[in-house]
Each structure stands twice: as C-alpha cells, then as structure tokens.
Design a protein around this motif. Structure first.
Motif, short mmCIF file in Angstrom:
data_model
loop_
_atom_site.label_atom_id
_atom_site.label_comp_id
_atom_site.label_asym_id
_atom_site.label_seq_id
_atom_site.Cartn_x
_atom_site.Cartn_y
_atom_site.Cartn_z
N CYS B 327 0.84 -1.21 0.00
CA CYS B 327 0.00 0.00 0.00
C CYS B 327 0.87 1.26 0.00
N ALA B 345 -4.98 -2.27 4.21
CA ALA B 345 -6.33 -2.23 3.64
C ALA B 345 -7.31 -3.00 4.53
N CYS B 367 -7.63 5.93 1.72
CA CYS B 367 -7.28 4.93 0.70
C CYS B 367 -7.40 5.63 -0.63
N ILE B 368 -6.35 5.54 -1.42
CA ILE B 368 -6.31 6.28 -2.66
C ILE B 368 -6.95 5.49 -3.81
N GLY B 369 -7.29 4.23 -3.51
CA GLY B 369 -7.98 3.41 -4.52
C GLY B 369 -7.06 2.86 -5.60
N CYS B 370 -5.79 2.67 -5.29
CA CYS B 370 -4.84 2.26 -6.33
C CYS B 370 -4.92 0.77 -6.66
N GLU B 371 -5.59 0.00 -5.84
CA GLU B 371 -5.82 -1.43 -6.07
C GLU B 371 -4.58 -2.30 -5.93
N CYS B 373 -3.38 -3.44 -3.26
CA CYS B 373 -3.67 -4.46 -2.25
C CYS B 373 -4.48 -5.60 -2.86
S1 SF4 Z 1 -6.31 0.60 -2.77
FE1 SF4 Z 1 -4.20 1.32 -2.66
S2 SF4 Z 1 -4.29 3.00 -1.19
FE2 SF4 Z 1 -6.19 1.83 -0.93
S3 SF4 Z 1 -5.67 0.41 0.72
FE3 SF4 Z 1 -5.31 -0.65 -1.22
S4 SF4 Z 1 -3.13 -0.33 -1.58
FE4 SF4 Z 1 -3.74 1.17 -0.04
#
Ligand code: SF4
Ligand code: SF4
Lengths: 197, 717
Positions: B327, B345, B367-371, B373
C-alpha cells in the motif's frame, strides 16, 4: 516402510535446504547419522546457560525419540567423550541443551520441511531448546509437495493426541529492522543427515 | 484512550498524526526499502507457481467454508471434545476476555506467556488479564518489544517494524537494567535469554491459531521464531484463541493456504515452523501428563459479516499482511495511521467492523484506490471495493460531508453538471494563468501548493466534436467515452485520439448523452448518484452501433467494468444493456496496438525518450501492461524509471483530502522520472496527467508530461 527413493525429490530437497539455512550432509546409514550428531556436539562450543541456574557441567546431547537399540548405539559412541547423553526429563535442561537429535518421519522437498511426529514432551523439547538440531532423514521419506504428504499427515492428525511439527530450518526472526537473524527461541543451527538407505 | 486512538476519531487530529509520520525519517526509509525489496522478493518466491490460480482456489475454498461455518464449528467441537479439548465460543470481545480470565483462575494460573495472535490484540486480551492480576509476557520478539514500550503493533506480521535497533537497545537496556549494544544479533540474544526464563516459569500459554481443522479437531500454528512451539509445549495450560473464520474442513485447505501465506507475508516459501496440535498432548507438569487445552473461537461481529453479502469476503482474510506491504499510503505513514489494531487495507476495513465506526470514519477515507492491495491479496478480496462500500455506509449512517453531497447532487444531473463546468471556465478567470489555475479559492486551497491545477478548457470536447467532421463510415466503429476530465479539461487528448483512430480507417462516434462515469461519487460512497450516472451512460451508448467503446481514462474504464453491472442490477433490461456496453469497452492503448495494429511504419521515430507512468486503474484495474510500453517504443524510446506501477498520488478527491500524502507520492514519482534521463513522461489517464503535469509545472518543467494520445500523434507520420 521405506519406499523407493524419489531422486528428483532428494535433489529438490537439497536445493531448497540451502536458502533455508539448513546444513545438509549425506551419510550411508542411521549409524553414521548418529556419529555425525556426536561429532557436531563435540565440535560446537558449549551452550551458554540461559537461566540463572548452574548449567550442566558438560555438553549435553539429547535423543529422546529413538528406539532402545538406537539409543544404545548412540550411548556407545558417546562413551569416553566429554558429553552427557540424555533421553528424558528435558524440562530440566531449559537453561540450554547443546544438541537435539531427531529422526524425521517424512520430508517435503519443495519447502525443505522435515516432518516430525512428536507428541511426547521430551521429543518436542529436544528439537526446541537445543542450540543445534540434528535430524536424520531417510532419502526414501522425501516427497515432492505438501499435498503428497497428506496421507501421512491425515493419519497423524486423526490420532487422539498428536503434535506434528513442520520444521524448515533454524529458528529465525526479522523483527528488528527486518534483518534476518537465526536462533531466537529455538535452535541456532539445523543439520540434516540424509541417510542413503 | 491513547493519543493515537483519539487522533483516529477526528479528522484534524488524524491529519496531524499523518504529518508527524511523514516527518519520521527512520520510518520513511525503512518502509520505503521494505516496499521495494518486498515486491522483488515476492515476485521471485512466486516465480515457479501459478499464483492467480492458487489465490482463486483459496478464495473459493474459503467462501465454501464460511458457508458451512456452523457445521464446521460443531464438527470441530465434537472431534476436539472427544480428544479431551475444551472448546468455547465467545460472542464478543468481553466474553472472550472474561472466559480466558476464568480459565486462568480455575487453573490457579499466575504467569502467562503468549505467542503472537492478532485475535488477542483485537480484543485487547492483555489488558483484561493484567487487570485480573495476571502477569502476561509476549514472546514473539516484535510483540515483546512493543509490549515493553506499551505500544500497539504497526504491522500484522512485523509488529515492531517502526522501530530502529537503537530504540530497541534502549528499551532492552531499561528492561535489563544493563546497557545493551545495538548490534541486532546481540539484541536477539538478549531476548532469547530474558524470555527463556519466562517460558520456564509460566503456568499458561496463550497462542493464536492460523487454522482450526474440523475433521480432526486440530489447530495449526505458523511461526518463525519457535516461540509458538514453546508456548504450546511448556506450560501446563494452553489456550488457543482464533476467529471463527479460521475454521477449515480439513488439512488440504490449510496446506493450500500455507502455499501462499508465508510467500505473501515475508516472501518465504514457508514459515520455519508449522505446528499441528491435536488433543490433550503430553505435559509432564500435570499429574496425569495431559495438557489442559482450551480452544476459544471468537465471533465479535464475524457471523454478522457472514450475512453481509457485500462485505462477507472479508472473512477470507488469512492475515498475511501483504495488503499493507504494497500500500503506497502505508508506506508513507506506517501502521498506527492505517488501522486501529489490524493494519493496511484490511485494517481500514476491520476497524469499521470490529472497533467502531467512529474509529473508522477517517481511516477509510485514507485509501487512494490504487488497487495494489487487491492485486496481491492472498484471498482475492476486493479490498478497495469494500472500503468504498464502507464509505457509502458511513455516509448513510452519519450523513455525507457537505462537499460529497453537493458533488453527488451535481453529478447525478448531467445537464446541471455540464452547465456548471461550462460556467466554471468563467468562474476561474480571475485565478487562471495560461493553462493552469494560479490560485485556488481559499476553501480548496489548503495544502494544494505542491502542484498547479489545470484550468477548465474554454470549449469542452463535446462541443468540438462536430467541428472535427469525422467521417461516419469506416471500420471498426469506435464510440468515444470521454469522461469529465478529458471532456472539460483536456479535450486535446480526445482530439489526438480521434486523429489516431481515423488515421487507421476507424469511424468515430461521440454519443452526446454521456456524462461522468461516476467514479468520484462511488469513491465518496454516494451510491444513488453512482447508479444514476451509470444508467445515463449505458443508455447513451445503446443507440450507437459501435464495435468498441474507447476510453482514454483508465479510471473511467475500470470503474465502469468493475461496478456498472451491480449499479444497474435493479433494472434487468438496463443490466442486460450494460453487459453489452461493458463488453465493448477498451482502453485506447490496447485498441491502437491490438486492434488497429499500429506499427513502426506508422511513426517517424525520432527517439524521443519517454518514461512511462502506469496508471493504477490501467495496470491493475484492467490488467493492461505491455501495450502502452510497446506503443512508446514504436513512436519513441521507452526509458525505464523506478516503480512505474506505483500510484502517482492523484486518486481524485483523495488529493484534496490528504494533500500531504498525495504530494509525497508525487514527489517520489517525479524524482525517479527526472533521474531516469527521460524528456517525456507519458501516461494513459487524465487524472495522472493532471497530477504529474501539475507537479512538473511547479518543479520547473524538467520533463514534459503527455497523454499517450498526444505522444503518439506528435510522432505520427
Ligand atoms: S487501494 Fe491502494 S491506497 Fe487503498 S488500501 Fe489498497 S493499496 Fe492502499
Ligand atoms: S486482506 Fe488479503 S492481503 Fe490483506 S492480510 Fe488479508 S489475506 Fe492478506
């Protein structure tokens, strides 16, 4: 019941043992494995006592989980050497044990895992509180994957009382700054004597 | 209540604590190094296996177990009971704590040793035991260190990752009243020595359990240090505590999870020890040589989760910690700001379900939503999706923040939205300087100085399309989905795309009924608005007879693909239409490379050196990895830069909410690109362009930021 040796499994086991910090030696017989354990004990520095009690006067080698016959053979090899051989009451050695000797019931090549059925407290402690754990492993007992070990494990786990251990190297931690350090609460070293027959 | 706890509950305090973490150099360096090494090691340790297949199998098996949870529990209880094990079930944290205190009392226990258990952390078991006058010592090295320091874990697998060897040496010096060297191997020896005595004298051992096997009544415990083995062997009483979600039908399920868990946790093929304990095993202290063995299953909200179709997959979690390891936000701020007890996450999520909505409401915004995780999760859990769901629930429970409801109201009404955007170009006039906005109005400006924000274009693409006079015939037939960022801010990206598409003979259409894809409202948890925008877009493309729906925005595409079926599910006809629509969606790079077959012959390659930023929603959301890089090498030269697929920090409204984190991610990204020697930085998403271009503008334009369409067009023959 030693089956045929799976050569590919033996090779995979040896290859995977190295990165797991396991010292592997090949010996011809169980008798040679015993000799190896005695030698390891002889060569090592005496364990420093971990409890504020006077430690054992001499180096100690524990082999609780072997048959009377094997134990007698081991006793012969220790004779005249400056070391004590113990078979039970390992709880009295919590301050430090030099070598614990076990015979593996099975091994899983893909992860260099020795499988030990050790329901008896002494059998377990021999592998936990020693500084060096020496395991004799028959080549015929090595299977490729954990799934291949299932028939054996299913039998073990269905017993009324059972403690089955997967052991894949010396005890380790990376809890301080993620630096891999061997020998936290368990053995500092793990040696495996691969037995030919 | 601790300071950290108080800080979670109000946004101001939470942001203050984030800033504190960003200033902790040791933490930043440690987590940075870890993030980079972890990724490389993980790739290596999974090299010889089919990771995706294995994860899918685990997900299925876990779902099936959860379906049969009650049955598995009864079976475990019966099997273990036959073998002399006392099995309990605690509905709440308090019930579990009381129960374990009672077991201690009934067995005249004074001293307890513990091996690592996140479940015990979840219920704050140590506090309860200590309040009852019992002495509890943690024996996992990391847990012991933080216990001595009165802290909570900052990582589920490496609880003391936030501490330096010097801090540990200080803590140990205090404990042993002797000055201790900061050499790590010596520190480990101190722990070995100190804790062996505790093992020797303990009356009771408390462990967690990674598995509870129903068919044989066995528990399985994974450890590396060997403390778990001593904890379950030496004391005369053993209590194992596990969430009911740890129940599995048999050994095979557990062995399958073990193939992924250690690889995901620390990039090890297996933990050094896995112990399988069945029945009341040998113990020489008790007169009958039988261990007193209790297994406590904790519910604490888990069976309620089971009945929650949108979030139940959370129960698949095997606690590997990988979702924190990858993350980008965890990497910057560490564990205490990414979960109350559980971290990363899954920590954001479990805080909501186990530790109160109050503690979760600010956390889940972070959570920036980068996916990243979701991409590595051992159990295939859609973590960002569930985080969005929780935001939606919090909005419903506590009312939406004013900005979020306003945006929702506006986006749900296409005409209003577009009118506002058109007026926006006048509203920004006094603050605009060229392509960028000079100063933001005060209410939006706090912390936004790290990048320039783009100005709204004088004429949106939707009003320019007719002027482009695109031929209506051609093949294939491509419908453009513009998305708001490109429609209103970067129409030049879309114009470039039209030229590229028509250069290869495609027909291009632009259905005017389309609007925002709805991602911003989805991210904020505004469900009704998300449904309305989805319906509008599906209908807009119903009439257009196109072979493909092309997007230049990876975020729009991945949002539509991931959520439109669910968002239209209340209307079967609409859902059927959505299905057809989604099957046609393709990102521009894939369309150009795979379908229109652009080749080196199409470009005048001047060797333009281009770094690539791989948008989260393209590489992970859509799984597109090769095509953009191939295109760069056709039209120029792709120069590799570090961590191409790590988030740039945009995340839509995230960057307005947490500018300190957004700007740090951006700086990291641009440092790497500038050092790579590239002249251009190319990407496939207007959000990323906005972030990267805005950052470069502030840094003096050392690198030119372009959308893929612009880069390709500039080099087209
Ligand atoms: S989506 Fe990205 S920012 Fe959000 S919890 Fe998962 S890794 Fe972290
Ligand atoms: S959510 Fe997935 S990645 Fe995170 S700890 Fe659980 S299993 Fe591991």
């Amino acid at each position: 019941m030693p089956g045929p040796v799976n050569q590919a499994a033996v090779e995979l086991y040896s290859a995977k043992a190295k990165p797991a910090s396991i010292v592997v030696t090949t010996v011809k017989s169980l008798d040679e494995a015993l000799e190896y354990a005695v030698k390891v004990c002889q060569d090592k520095e005496k364990a420093k006592p971990l409890l504020d009690v006077p430690g054992d006067a001499r180096k100690t080698l524990a082999a609780p989980a072997v048959s009377d016959e094997v134990f007698a053979a081991l006793a012969k090899k220790v004779e005249g050497k400056d070391m004590e051989l113990v078979r039970s009451g390992l709880r009295d050695h919590l301050a430090g044990l030099d070598v614990g000797f076990s015979v593996a019931d099975l091994a899983i090549a893909e992860t260099a895992t020795a499988v030990l059925e050790c329901e008896k407290e002494d059998d377990r402690l021999a592998a936990m509180i020693c500084e060096t754990h020496v395991v004799a492993l028959s080549k015929s007992k090595i299977v490729m994957t954990s799934y291949d070990a299932e028939p054996f494990l299913a039998k073990a786990l269905s017993r009324e009382r059972n403690f089955t251990a997967f052991i894949s190297g010396p005890s380790r931690t990376a809890d301080i700054e993620r630096v891999l350090t061997l020998g936290v609460h368990g053995p500092l070293e793990m040696h495996v004597a691969l037995v030919e027959d | 209540m601790t300071d950290a706890d108080a800080a979670l509950k109000n946004m101001k305090g939470y942001r203050q604590s984030l800033k504190g973490a960003l200033e902790d150099n040791f933490l930043r360096q440690t987590l940075d190094k870890f993030a980079v090494q972890y990724r490389a090691n993980r790739t290596m340790i999974f090299a010889d296996m089919n990771e995706r297949e294995l994860i899918a199998e685990i997900a299925d098996a876990k779902d099936e177990s959860m379906e049969r949870l009650e049955e598995l529990y009864e079976q475990f209880r019966a099997e273990a009971g036959k073998k002399g094990v006392i099995v309990h079930r605690a509905a709440t944290a308090k019930e579990a704590n009381d129960l374990i205190c009672r077991i201690a009392k009934e067995n005249n226990v004074r001293k307890i040793i513990k091996s690592k258990s996140m479940t015990a952390e979840e219920i704050h078991l140590n506090h309860a035991l200590e309040a009852d006058g019992l002495e509890v010592v943690e024996t996992d090295l990391g847990e012991w260190i933080i216990q001595l320091r009165h802290e909570g874990p900052t990582h589920m697998v490496m609880p003391a990752i936030h501490l330096s060897r010097h801090q540990v040496a200080d803590t140990f010096s205090e404990k042993t009243r002797t000055a201790q060297d900061s050499d790590i191997s010596k520190l480990v020896k101190v722990a070995r020595h100190q804790l062996r005595a505790r093992f020797a004298e303990a009356d009771m051992g408390i462990s967690g359990a990674n598995f509870a096997l129903a068919d044989t009544g066995t528990i399985g415990v994974c450890t590396n240090e060997g403390n778990g083995r001593l904890t379950t062997t030496l004391p005369r009483v053993h209590v194992a505590i596990a969430g009911i979600d740890k129940l599995a039908p048999n050994l095979h399920d557990a062995l399958r999870i073990i193939r992924v868990l250690p690889r995901n946790a620390t990039a090890q093929a297996i933990t050094t020890y896995v112990s399988w304990i069945t029945g009341a095993t040998d113990n020489s202290v008790n007169p009958d040589r039988r261990k007193v063995f209790h297994v406590v299953f904790l519910d604490n909200g888990r069976s309620a989760l089971l009945k929650d179709p949108k979030c139940r997959e959370v129960l698949r979690c095997v606690r590997c910690g990988a979702c924190a390891n990858v993350c980008p936000v965890y990497r910057l701020v560490g564990g205490h700001r990414m979960g109350y007890v559980y971290i990363g996450a899954i920590g954001l999520i479990l805080t909501y379900f186990f530790h109160g909505h109050d503690r979760a409401k600010n956390l889940v915004q972070n959570c920036i939503g980068c996916e990243a995780c979701k991409d590595v999760c051992a159990a295939g859990i859609d973590l960002p999706g569930i985080i969005q769901e929780i935001r939606a629930r919090l909005n419903e429970e506590q009312g939406s923040p004013a900005t979020s409801s306003l945006l929702a109201a506006v986006l749900a009404n296409r005409k209003l939205f577009h009118t506002l955007l058109r007026f926006g170009k006048w509203a920004q006039k006094p603050v605009q300087s060229g392509q960028f906005i000079r100063h933001l109005p005060e209410i939006f400006a706090s912390g936004q100085g790290f990048r320039a924000l783009p100005a709204i274009s004088p004429k949106p693409f939707r009003s320019q399309f007719a002027d482009l006079q695109v031929k209506a015939d051609g093949s294939p037939r491509v419908g453009l989905f513009a998305g708001c960022a490109q429609d209103f801010v970067y129409p030049e990206h879309l114009r470039a795309a039209v030229r590229l598409l028509t250069a290869k003979g495609a027909a291009v259409e632009f259905p005017q009924g389309q609007s925002c894809c709805g991602l911003p409202v989805q991210m904020m948890g505004e469900r009704a608005a998300a449904e309305k925008t989805a319906a509008g877009n599906v209908r807009a493309f119903e009439a257009a007879k196109v072979d493909y729906v092309a997007t230049l925005c990876a975020s729009c595409a991945s949002h539509m693909k991931a959520h439109y079926l669910e968002l239209t599910s209340s209307d079967p006809a609409l859902r059927a239409s959505a299905e057809k629509f989604l099957a046609k969606i393709v990102d521009l790079s894939s369309l150009l490379f795979n379908v229109l077959k652009f080749s080196a012959d199409d470009f005048r390659n001047r060797g333009d050196k281009a770094a690539y930023h791989s948008p989260c929603h393209l590489c992970r959301g859509l799984g597109v990895v090769k095509e953009p890089r191939n295109l760069l090498n056709l039209a120029g030269q792709h120069v590799e830069s570090p961590e191409e697929d790590v988030c740039c920090g945009f995340g839509g409204t995230y960057s307005l909410k947490f500018p300190e984190i957004s700007s740090t991610l951006l700086a990291h990204k641009l440092d790497g690109v500038e050092a790579s020697g590239a002249e251009y930085l190319v990407t496939d998403c207007p959000g990323c362009v906005m972030q990267l271009k805005g950052g470069e503008e502030k840094r003096g334009r050392k690198v030119k930021v372009e959308h893929m369409a612009e880069f390709l067009l500039r080099n087209l023959k």
